[in-house]
Design an enzyme around this catalytic site. Structure first.
Site, PDB file in Angstrom:
ATOM      1  N   CYS A   9      12.916  11.318   8.202  1.00 53.46           N
ATOM      2  CA  CYS A   9      12.704  10.800   9.565  1.00 53.46           C
ATOM      3  C   CYS A   9      13.958  10.965  10.405  1.00 53.46           C
ATOM      4  CB  CYS A   9      12.321   9.330   9.479  1.00 53.46           C
ATOM      5  SG  CYS A   9      13.476   8.352   8.514  1.00 53.46           S
ATOM      6  N   LYS A  63       0.898  -1.162   0.000  1.00 55.71           N
ATOM      7  CA  LYS A  63       0.000   0.000   0.000  1.00 55.71           C
ATOM      8  C   LYS A  63       0.936   1.211   0.000  1.00 55.71           C
ATOM      9  CE  LYS A  63      -1.805   3.148   1.730  1.00 55.71           C
ATOM     10  NZ  LYS A  63      -1.594   4.533   1.222  1.00 55.71           N
TER      11      LYS A  63
END
Ligand code: NAD
Length: 472
Positions: free
Chosen positions: A278, A169
Site C-alpha cells: 500500500c 475475517k
C-alpha cells in the site's frame, strides 16, 4: 496438499457451515497447493455471538491480565516462525528478505500493542470531569493478502489490549498463514470467545460483519473500493471504522539529490513487497533540470533488480500473488504504453527465462503525465512512473494531485530543506531520506487512503470510546 477445513470460534476449531471451497496456489509455480473451506454468514454469526458473550469479562480484565494474555499469544507466534515462514513462501512467494520480515513482524506488532497497553491512560482528568476510555465492543477485523498474518496479529492484539473481543475475517488467499495464527491462538489458551477467526469471502463473511448490529467496530485493511463498501454497509448501524486503504505514493527527488543514492532508495520504495505494498512509492518525481541523469540512474537500478524464484537469495521481487493480479499488472503496463508513456525498463510478459509463475518484469516508465491511468490508479505490482517537474511548487502540486494520501518519500541532500518540502505533502506518513518505519507512530491515510490511524496510542484509541463522568 493442505486442506483447511475449520474456523476458530469460541476457543475451539469448529466445522464450517459454509460448504464452498477455494483453491490455494503457489504463485511461483502456479500449482494448487491446498484448499480452504469458506465460511458463510452463519459461521460469521456464530463467531460474533461468541465474541459478544466473551466481551464483558474481557472488558473487565485488568491491564496485567490482558498483558499476560498477549504475552502468551506473542510467544506462541514466535514458536511458530518456521511454520509461518513455510506458509508465506508457499502461498505468497515472498523473497527471502521480505519473508523473514513477514515472520518477525507479527511477533513485533503484538509486542508493540503490549508496550502501548503497559502505560496507556484509560482514565484521565479534564477540569471537573473524569474521562474513562471504554472498549468499543465486538470488533470485526478484516485483512488483505499482502501481509495477512501481520495484520491479523496487529489488529487483534490492539483490540484485546483495549478490552474488546474480536472476529477476524482474514484474506481468503492467505489461509495457510491464517491457520498458523489460529494454532498460535489456541496454544496461547486465550479465554474462549475473545478471538475468533472465520475463513471466507469478503462478500459473505466480511459483509456479515459490516452488517451485524452486534459488531461495534470494523478495522479494515484492503482496497479503497472495499473500504467504501464497508463504510456504506456499516452506516446502517453507525459502525466505528478504521480503514487502511490503497495508495499512489509520490517519491519526490529534489534537485540537490545524489542520483545514485536517490535511485537506489526510490526503487526500494517502489518495489517493496514485490510492488504489492500500500505504501509503495510508485510515482517518482524528478526535476526537469537533471531529468536525464535521474532517468539513467533509475533505469540502471530497476534493471539490476532480480525478479524470480523467492528461494534465491538474490531475488528481491517475487511473483504476483495470483493470476488475476498478474493479469491486472500486465493490463496496466499495456495501458501505460498505449497512453504514450515510454518504457525505460521492463514491459509486458514474464522476466527472461521464466516460463511459469506469476512473475512480472520490473518496469519503469518515463514521460508519464500525472493524469495518465498508470499515475492515478494503484497498480500493486513492480511498475514505476517517472514524472518531471519544473520547480518545487509544481513538484508538491503533482505529489498532492492524487485521490490518495498514505505515504510519501522526499529525497534531498539538504535535509532541513527536504523536511520543509515533506511538510507540504498531504499524506499520513512522509519519510525523508529513509525507508525506516516507526511502529509506535500513527499509521494511516489522508483522503481516499483511509479513515483513522493504527499503531501506538492512536491505534489503541481507535478501539475505545470516551465516557465523561462529572460527579456532584
Ligand atoms: P481487498 O479490498 O480486495 O480485500 C481485503 C479484504 O477485504 C479481504 O479479506 C476480502 O475478502 C475482504 N472483503 C472483500 N469484500 C468485502 C466486503 N464487501 N465486506 C467486507 N470485507 C470484504 O484488498 P486485497 O486485494 O486483499 O489487498 C490489497 C489492497 O489492500 C490494496 O489496495 C492495498 O493498497 C491495500 N492495503 C492497504 C494497507 C494500508 O495499511 N493502508 C496495507 C496493505 C494493503
Amino acid at each position: 496438499m493442505q486442506r483447511i477445513e475449520q474456523h476458530y470460534i469460541n476457543g475451539a476449531f469448529v466445522a464450517s457451515h459454509g460448504q464452498d471451497t477455494a483453491d490455494l496456489h503457489n504463485p511461483a509455480t502456479e500449482e494448487v497447493i491446498g484448499t480452504v473451506r469458506l465460511g458463510d454468514a452463519v459461521d460469521a454469526e456464530r463467531a460474533i455471538a461468541a465474541a459478544k458473550v466473551a466481551l464483558p469479562a474481557q472488558a473487565a480484565r485488568s491491564v496485567a491480565e490482558r498483558l499476560a494474555m498477549l504475552g502468551r499469544f506473542r510467544d506462541a507466534m514466535a514458536e511458530r516462525r518456521d511454520a509461518l515462514h513455510a506458509a508465506v513462501l508457499a502461498e505468497y512467494g515472498a523473497p527471502a528478505a521480505r519473508s523473514r520480515w513477514m515472520v518477525e513482524h507479527p511477533v513485533q506488532v503484538i509486542d508493540d500493542a503490549m508496550r502501548v497497553l503497559a502505560d496507556f491512560p484509560f482514565q484521565r482528568s479534564v477540569g471537573q470531569a473524569q474521562v474513562h476510555l471504554l472498549p468499543v465492543g465486538v470488533a470485526g477485523l478484516v485483512t488483505p493478502w499482502n501481509s495477512n498474518a501481520s495484520f491479523i496479529c496487529g489488529k487483534l492484539a490492539t483490540a484485546l489490549a483495549a478490552g474488546c473481543t474480536a472476529v477476524v475475517k482474514p484474506s481468503e488467499m492467505s489461509a495457510l498463514q491464517t491457520q498458523v495464527v489460529m494454532e498460535a491462538l489456541h496454544a496461547a489458551q486465550l479465554p474462549a470467545g475473545v478471538a475468533n477467526i472465520v475463513n471466507g469471502l469478503g462478500q459473505e463473511v466480511g459483509a456479515a460483519l459490516s452488517a451485524s448490529p452486534d459488531v461495534a467496530k470494523i478495522s479494515f485493511t484492503g482496497s479503497t473500493a472495499t473500504g467504501r463498501a464497508i463504510l456504506r454497509a456499516g452506516a446502517e448501524t453507525f459502525k466505528r471504522v478504521t480503514l487502511e486503504l490503497g495508495g499512489k505514493s509520490p517519491t519526490l527527488i529534489l534537485a540537490d539529490a545524489d542520483a545514485q543514492t536517490a535511485a537506489t532508495l526510490a526503487v526500494q520504495a517502489g518495489f517493496i513487497n514485490s510492488g504489492q505494498a500500500c505504501v509503495a512509492g510508485t510515482r517518482i518525481l524528478v526535476p526537469e533540470s537533471r531529468r536525464a541523469e535521474f532517468e539513467d540512474a533509475l533505469a540502471a537500478a530497476v534493471q539490476a533488480v532480480r525478479s524470480g524464484d523467492p528461494n534465491d537469495a538474490a531475488t528481491t521481487v517475487g511473483p504476483m500473488v495470483s493470476e488475476r493480479q498478474w493479469q491486472r499488472v500486465q493490463g496496466y503496463i499495456r495501458t501505460g504504453v498505449e497512453e504514450g508513456a515510454r518504457l525505460l525498463a521492463g514491459g509486458e510478459g514474464r522476466p527472461e527465462g521464466l516460463s511459469r509463475g506469476w512473475y512480472v518484469r520490473p518496469t519503469l516508465f518515463t514521460d508519464v503525465r500525472n493524469d495518465m491511468t498508470i499515475a492515478r490508479e494503484e497498480i500493486f505490482g513492480p511498475v514505476l512512473c517517472v514524472i518531471g517537474y519544473r520547480d518545487e511548487a509544481e513538484a508538491v502540486a503533482i505529489a498532492n494531485d492524487t485521490p490518495y494520501g498514505l505515504s510519501a518519500l522526499v529525497i534531498g541532500a539538504d535535509e532541513a530543506h527536504a523536511t520543509a518540502v515533506a511538510r507540504q505533502i498531504q499524506s499520513g506518513r512522509v519519510l525523508v531520506n529513509t525507508l525506516r518505519h516507526e511502529p509506535l507512530a500513527p499509521f494511516g491515510g489522508m483522503k481516499q487512503s483511509g479513515i483513522g490511524r493504527e499503531c501506538g496510542a492512536w491505534g489503541m484509541e481507535a478501539f475505545l470510546e470516551a465516557q465523561t463522568l462529572v460527579v456532584g
